[in-house]
Design a protein around this motif. Sequence first.
Motif, short mmCIF file in Angstrom:
data_model
loop_
_atom_site.label_atom_id
_atom_site.label_comp_id
_atom_site.label_asym_id
_atom_site.label_seq_id
_atom_site.Cartn_x
_atom_site.Cartn_y
_atom_site.Cartn_z
N TYR A 5 94.14 -0.58 -13.33
CA TYR A 5 92.93 -1.18 -12.75
C TYR A 5 91.68 -0.63 -13.43
N GLU A 6 91.61 0.68 -13.59
CA GLU A 6 90.42 1.28 -14.21
C GLU A 6 90.25 0.79 -15.65
N GLY A 43 96.82 2.05 -10.41
CA GLY A 43 95.45 2.56 -10.36
C GLY A 43 94.88 2.77 -11.74
N GLY A 102 87.25 4.89 -4.63
CA GLY A 102 86.37 4.22 -5.58
C GLY A 102 85.34 3.40 -4.83
N ALA A 120 97.37 -1.70 -6.13
CA ALA A 120 96.81 -0.38 -5.87
C ALA A 120 96.13 -0.28 -4.51
N PRO A 155 94.68 2.56 -0.37
CA PRO A 155 93.79 2.54 -1.53
C PRO A 155 93.52 3.95 -2.04
N ASN A 156 93.23 4.03 -3.31
CA ASN A 156 92.96 5.35 -3.90
C ASN A 156 91.48 5.59 -4.11
N ARG A 187 93.84 -8.07 -13.71
CA ARG A 187 93.15 -6.98 -12.98
C ARG A 187 93.34 -7.16 -11.48
N ALA A 199 94.95 -4.54 -8.91
CA ALA A 199 94.10 -4.07 -7.82
C ALA A 199 94.81 -4.27 -6.49
N ARG A 247 93.59 -2.20 -3.38
CA ARG A 247 92.14 -2.42 -3.46
C ARG A 247 91.76 -3.82 -2.99
N ASP A 292 101.09 2.69 -14.06
CA ASP A 292 100.37 3.06 -12.85
C ASP A 292 99.32 2.01 -12.54
#
Length: 946
Positions: free
Chosen positions: A119-120, A116, A252, A167, A249-250, A160, A164, A169, A114
Amino acid sequence: MEFVVLGDIEVRAGGRRVEIGHERQQCVLAALLVDAGRPVPAERLLDRVWGERAPQRVRGVLHSYLSRLRRIFAELDGPAIARRPAGYVLDTDPMSVDLHRFRVLATRARATADAGGAYELFEQALGLWCGEPFGALDTPWLAEVRAALQRERLAAELDRNDVALAAGRHAGLLADLALRAGADPLDERLAGQLMLALYRCGRQADALRVYRDLHRRLAAELGADPVPPLQRLHQQILAGHPGLAARAPNGGPPRLPAPPAGFAGRCRELAELGAVLTGRPGPGGAAVIAVVGGTGGMGKTWLALRWAHDHADRFPDGQLYLNLRGYDPCGPPVAVAEALRGLLDALGVDPAAIPVEVDGQAALYRRLVAGRRLLIVLDNARDSNQVTPLLPGSPTAGVLVTSRHRLGGLITAYGARPLTLAALGDAEARDVLGRQLGPGRTALEPVAVDALLGQCAGLPLALSVVASRAALQPGLPLAALATELGEASARLDGLDAGELTANVRAVLSCSLEALPAPTVRAFALLGRAPGPEIGLDAAAGLLGVPVAHGRTLLRELADAHLVQEPAPGRYRMHDLVRLYAAEQTADGAAAAAGRLLDHYLHTACAADHLLDPHRRTIGPAAPVAGIAGRHAALDWFATEHPALLAAVRQAERLGLDTHVWRLAWALNTYLARRGHWRHGVQVQESALAAVGRLADPAAEALVRRQLAYAYTFLGRNADAVPQLDLALDLFAAAGDLVGQGDAHRGLARAHARRHRFFPALDHAERALRLYQAAGHRSGEASALNAVGWFRAHLGDLDAALGYCERAARLHREIDDPYREALALDSLGYIHRGLGEPAAAIRRYLRACALFREVGDRYQEADSMVGLGDAQSDAGNTAGARATWCRALTVLERLNPSEADRIRARLGGQSVPDSMAAWSSRSSSAATAPREAISSAPPAGRAPTSP
């Protein structure tokens, strides 16, 4: 217990920092932490800590360090350091060390499907970094590990970025990608990520420009084309390929670019930013705005990002960053519409939902940030007009702007608080260089480091360029780099790390390009001005414009932070900015230099005439606006004398010999009254060379007498007498009676300094006759004082008293307070010899007051010594000591060698050759053989008055 190595090495127990000893002991811990939980053989441990520079009995030293670390950890119930067959091991969970947590998190991120979630995980991993690995620790092994870890960090950042982008971002990632790509312009993977992010943010043209710039740079530097994947991306962007579209985007909060590495100092400025940005809302409930200004290369962006990262927790809704490229060497400033789109992208707005009109974009932006606790960093702004549409209307947001321009519009209309960055102080600059080079390298060459600090003049960009060049050439001695930068004409060439953003000259050129042509010309001419700073009147003379116009030009340069205004009407340049300014072409530079020297000469002559109206004039001394009276003249000289000394040197370089000797003449009174004898010798020696080239015997006579005067007060009598003999011959040949009198009086002073009072008296009496024959009352009064002074030293006190009283009376009649004070000083000395301390005190007090009035600190201190002696004669020991202390304070700065006689008094010794004893033998001294008197030390103080 937690261990930090991705920054300054730290040990934390229960959230509290633990002291772990000196740097070498920290190296031992670092060597164990890299292999936490695994044994490290003793030989490998020794190599990691000392390399080839191991001391004798190194194993014993290692055991000592390990024992100390064991005790520290044992006291805190921390991990053990065990010795096993395979070596020493720090028996701790590797996840207690940030380095190992970073690696585990990065590995998990790469294994996560995943985007997202990956990325975290990457963000958690990269968030562990807080500076250079191992901080300032420096060994060959640590340097290798540090470089390897930096490569791991870069790989994680690139991975990253990929997740990103996957995802959706791209908006929040854009600012960081732009900074990273600027720092590493040949990284094709990074360029591809930036291109994709720009394209997805609706900036297709910027994405294509990134590709063109990279293609051109690769061809020029490597003779290569971009890799095939990048070429394909380029074609897809040209075609608007649907496969490039981003997923939604999800969420944040938006984030800042990475914090600057190697940042040091600026504690006061960081505190000031904190006071502004965490204080009360702005006027009318508007956002709080701080404007960080300063010359290009002064570290504005670094300061802003450092503060923003350190205080990110105060802005839980995120931090927006936008580089407005106001002074970017690679392109024009960002247009308002483009800036608003960038901010909306960062806030996660779908490009299709962004209004077409600028007003609509601004309204949407303000609506999105209303009520949110955001920090908005607007970097590198060109002017207030570029910033104003980007200001939020909410008091919950903070705005941090950086610019090379003063942005007066923001300050006036929106209550922005300015913070202007100055050059780093020596300690801060040394810290910056030490952090970037490592303490080991700087400690090996302290002299070279001192030279480099002086050459960089506290400019953070220059320090970073020096550190970068040294890092890229680890075998290059710092002394070689300091030698290269030592030549001022080549210094800016050396302050170039090979990229536009790491080139002091290129950075400064961007500031200049923003200015109109007349202001650029003013900048170039100011770079040629002598001295550390220049006044408004002098600058207007240099520029050849009225004062009002000159003030406007200087204000424009000050607004661009290319000049500073440390006091109203006074202007200075940073040393490196001055070098850059002097490189710029300027029409009429030679004429401008002549105008400035004319201004200094005319004003100095007028001010000198106010200080000493009885002195010979060498040209017109017409009054000058703003200098009315003796005190104003003293203040002008005090302010301008560094520039005047530099003007003498500049006139010498330009071959303007008449300016050289006349400026030296005009400076003489001020330099003498302030006791600046060495400066007096320097300018008069330059003047002597100048009049020699001019073949002007009248000027030569004047200069030789002035040079001898300075020589005498420096105790160089052997140099003074030949100059006076030659001056006397030249004055005689010209029939100049006053000049001959001046030369004889100078010879009298030189003989007296060697305690030869009979020849001194002879020359003083000759001077008196010459002045009387010429009808020169000021000279006559001075010669009367000299005759009386030398007669006093030969024991003829009654005659001496008459001569000096006539001298004081005549000086008072012609309104010459300076020379009246000299005569009063002589009278104080004589009254002491006559055993009349009360009369001596009255004379000395009046002399001190007059010397203070005319600004002669040296003679005032000299009279204070006599005053203290007279107070001692009168039995006032406490008063005498207080007076001597005041004199000592002055003489320690002006003439340390003469301060010794004051220390003798304060040390409890009696006054040398007490006046009472001298007075009792004065009658016999008057009839003693000339040779005996000439060779004996005089009573009282060394004679300085005549």
